[in-house]
Design a protein around this motif. Sequence first.
Motif, short mmCIF file in Angstrom:
data_model
loop_
_atom_site.label_atom_id
_atom_site.label_comp_id
_atom_site.label_asym_id
_atom_site.label_seq_id
_atom_site.Cartn_x
_atom_site.Cartn_y
_atom_site.Cartn_z
N LEU A 107 108.97 65.25 50.71
CA LEU A 107 108.10 64.35 51.46
C LEU A 107 107.58 63.20 50.60
O LEU A 107 106.99 62.25 51.12
N LYS A 113 107.90 63.76 58.30
CA LYS A 113 107.81 65.13 58.77
C LYS A 113 108.77 65.38 59.93
O LYS A 113 109.38 66.45 60.03
N ARG A 263 102.58 69.73 53.09
CA ARG A 263 103.45 69.52 51.94
C ARG A 263 103.58 70.75 51.07
O ARG A 263 104.63 71.06 50.55
#
Length: 266
Positions: A107, A113, A263
């Motif tokens: 990420l 996402k 994350r």
Amino acid sequence: MNPTSPTGPADTVATTPAAGAFTTSRATATAARVLRQLRHDPRTIALMILVPCLMLLLLRYVFDASPRTFDNIGASLLGVFPLITMFLVTSIATLRERTSGTLERLLALPLGKADLIAGYALAFGAVAVVQSALATGLAVWLLGLDVTGSPWLLLLVALLDALLGTALGLFVSAFAASEFQAVQFMPAVIFPQLLLCGLFTPRSDMHPVLEAVSDVLPMSYAVNAMNEVLRHTDMTAVFVRDALIVAGCALLVLGLGAATLRRRTV
């Protein structure tokens, strides 16, 4: 050169996908990475592909003296087993990505996402196709599951159930801090649906409160769709409704999974 002109640098920037924007290329690249990892994990592949087949085989010979019983519940379990296995594998695999720091590194790249969730859904969806095809073929052509409708409709619902299990696994992984906790979500997410889906008793015979709860659980519609194939030669309106509800729930949960994805695990 004027930066606001159609041929200026501003136009070049405008055509570059934003870091958080969903792109098909990023999603497919993520899916390819997940599939490469799965290729080196034969135990996970065996769990996803072989366990539903082994459970159906065991079920067939549990009811060896009463094949009609296998016909009555085999079609329903053809959808339940893939959902459960995909839920377990997906939740644990996604959590492992986060706890190992892989998700945080991914990420940090130009990867949103939605790209990540879509990539996982594509990868595990590809496995679900193989899993559902093998389980359906085993049940219908080798174990003699007697269905009135088309086996292809059974395959469709089994695939939708596997995708729903994938979506649920991706969603609950955001709330688990360890693989053990991910497994603990199974009694909370899967078992109530298993008890209330109409597999053990018709939903109309349940307490009105439980029947109302079962009306909002996607597994209820998956089992009902399987029963429609079991009893009717043609595709019915009820089957189409139930299949669309299962598919819609899978898409909704995938969206929730993208919104709640973290994350890393603290």
